[in-house]
Design a protein around this motif. Structure first.
Motif, PDB file in Angstrom:
ATOM      1  N   GLY A  95     -34.901   8.657   8.727  1.00 19.70           N
ATOM      2  CA  GLY A  95     -35.857   7.559   8.659  1.00 19.70           C
ATOM      3  C   GLY A  95     -36.701   7.367   9.909  1.00 19.70           C
ATOM      4  N   VAL A  96     -36.895   8.438  10.691  1.00 22.38           N
ATOM      5  CA  VAL A  96     -37.770   8.359  11.869  1.00 22.38           C
ATOM      6  C   VAL A  96     -39.225   8.245  11.380  1.00 22.38           C
ATOM      7  CG1 VAL A  96     -38.548   9.585  13.943  1.00 22.38           C
ATOM      8  CG2 VAL A  96     -36.158   9.786  13.201  1.00 22.38           C
ATOM      9  N   PRO A  97     -40.023   7.314  11.930  1.00 21.79           N
ATOM     10  CA  PRO A  97     -41.412   7.151  11.482  1.00 21.79           C
ATOM     11  C   PRO A  97     -42.217   8.454  11.593  1.00 21.79           C
ATOM     12  CG  PRO A  97     -40.791   5.412  13.036  1.00 21.79           C
ATOM     13  CD  PRO A  97     -39.644   6.370  12.974  1.00 21.79           C
ATOM     14  N   THR A  98     -43.155   8.635  10.651  1.00 21.05           N
ATOM     15  CA  THR A  98     -43.884   9.896  10.514  1.00 21.05           C
ATOM     16  C   THR A  98     -44.498  10.408  11.820  1.00 21.05           C
ATOM     17  OG1 THR A  98     -44.457   9.149   8.305  1.00 21.05           O
ATOM     18  CG2 THR A  98     -45.588  11.108   9.100  1.00 21.05           C
ATOM     19  N   SER A  99     -45.257   9.551  12.519  1.00 25.49           N
ATOM     20  CA  SER A  99     -45.988  10.040  13.695  1.00 25.49           C
ATOM     21  C   SER A  99     -45.007  10.468  14.777  1.00 25.49           C
ATOM     22  CB  SER A  99     -46.921   8.957  14.224  1.00 25.49           C
ATOM     23  OG  SER A  99     -46.162   7.855  14.658  1.00 25.49           O
ATOM     24  N   ASP A 100     -43.928   9.720  14.918  1.00 25.80           N
ATOM     25  CA  ASP A 100     -42.911  10.014  15.907  1.00 25.80           C
ATOM     26  C   ASP A 100     -42.222  11.349  15.599  1.00 25.80           C
ATOM     27  OD1 ASP A 100     -41.261   9.678  18.058  1.00 25.80           O
ATOM     28  OD2 ASP A 100     -39.841   8.360  16.998  1.00 25.80           O
ATOM     29  N   ARG A 101     -41.845  11.533  14.330  1.00 29.20           N
ATOM     30  CA  ARG A 101     -41.107  12.761  14.013  1.00 29.20           C
ATOM     31  C   ARG A 101     -42.041  13.967  14.035  1.00 29.20           C
ATOM     32  NH1 ARG A 101     -40.954  10.840   8.117  1.00 29.20           N
ATOM     33  NH2 ARG A 101     -42.368  12.338   7.173  1.00 29.20           N
ATOM     34  N   ARG A 102     -43.330  13.759  13.692  1.00 33.31           N
ATOM     35  CA  ARG A 102     -44.305  14.846  13.790  1.00 33.31           C
ATOM     36  C   ARG A 102     -44.445  15.306  15.252  1.00 33.31           C
ATOM     37  NH1 ARG A 102     -48.201  16.475  10.030  1.00 33.31           N
ATOM     38  NH2 ARG A 102     -46.371  16.064   8.751  1.00 33.31           N
TER      39      ARG A 102
END
Ligand code: ADP
Ligand code: ADP
Length: 218
Positions: A95-102
């Protein structure tokens, strides 16, 4: 602190096979320990116990790690996902936010030398590159403990030498605790500050050899 502490560990499967007996093993951050020994002596079992994928049937095991990663012999990538989407997978599941995990996936791909290959699909990549993606996917979680089950065994000799150099560089940078199964003694000596030799059925540790980091490596 000791990242991994195994004391008097044994493992008996439901089939009756005793895979391990009386294994003592301590790993601290900055230890990169290779495990060598003949097929069937319990190397994979040892790794699975350390990862929590399986449980001990005797002795104790203590893992002091926020995150543990496991690199399999086969890269096990999802064919329908690009390289970067494969590395993002763990973050998605957590569940890491998209921009962070990208951003973190990009960083991990850069770390393994795959800048520019983010959008390629597994089948478009060479064996060495697929293994790099697999390593990136493992290291993106910033693990304290990284477990490797013969990751370079299926690679050709040149790619394998490149990957050894690469892993050594990454390890010097990140300083997690590593446990690395290999059939190659030279690979073990090259990568590690300790080599554990296992033998027998049930398997036990028959030698635990320190190799100073300033030991000459090619
Ligand atoms: P290695 O990795 O050194 O080749 P393994 O850990 O795979 O050795 O296996 C050690 C022993 O335990 C072998 O005799 C193997 O057949 C047995 N073994 C491994 N996994 C299982 C299992 N899930 N169930 C029963 N026996 C197993
Ligand atoms: P490796 O070459 O790493 O030792 P193996 O071919 O021995 O791998 O084992 C592959 C998988 O099969 C492992 O997950 C192991 O736990 C399982 N396995 C091995 N031996 C047995 C067995 N006798 N019964 C059930 N599972 C086994």
């Amino acid at each position: 602190t000791r990242t991994l502490v195994m004391e008097g560990v044994s493992k008996r499967f439901d089939t009756g096979t005793v895979a391990l007996t009386d294994v003592d093993l301590h790993l601290a951050a900055g230890d990169f320990v290779s495990v060598v020994g003949p097929s069937g002596c319990g190397k994979s079992t040892l790794l699975r116990l350390a990862s929590g994928l399986d449980h001990v049937t005797g002795g104790t095991i203590e893992v002091n790690a926020h995150s543990t990663s496991y690199v399999f012999q086969e890269p096990a990538l999802l064919e329908w996902r690009s390289a970067i989407r494969n590395v993002e997978l763990t973050g998605e599941l957590r569940g890491v936010p998209t921009s962070d995990r990208r951003a973190r996936a990009q960083e991990a791909l850069d770390l393994v030398g795959l800048t520019g290959f983010e959008q390629q699909f597994p089948r478009q990549l060479s064996g060495g590159m697929r293994m790099r993606v697999s390593i990136a996917r493992a290291l993106v979680t910033e693990p304290d403990l990284a477990l490797f089950d013969e990751p370079f065994g299926a690679l050709d000799e040149i790619t394998r030498l490149r990957m050894q150099t690469e892993l050594q560089r990454i390890f010097q940078l990140k300083q997690f605790a590593g446990l690395f199964i290999t059939h190659s003694v030279s690979e073990a000596v090259y990568l590690s500050n300790r080599v554990i030799v296992m033998s027998g059925r049930p398997g036990r540790v028959v030698a635990d050899i320190k190799i100073p980091w300033d030991y000459p490596r090619p």
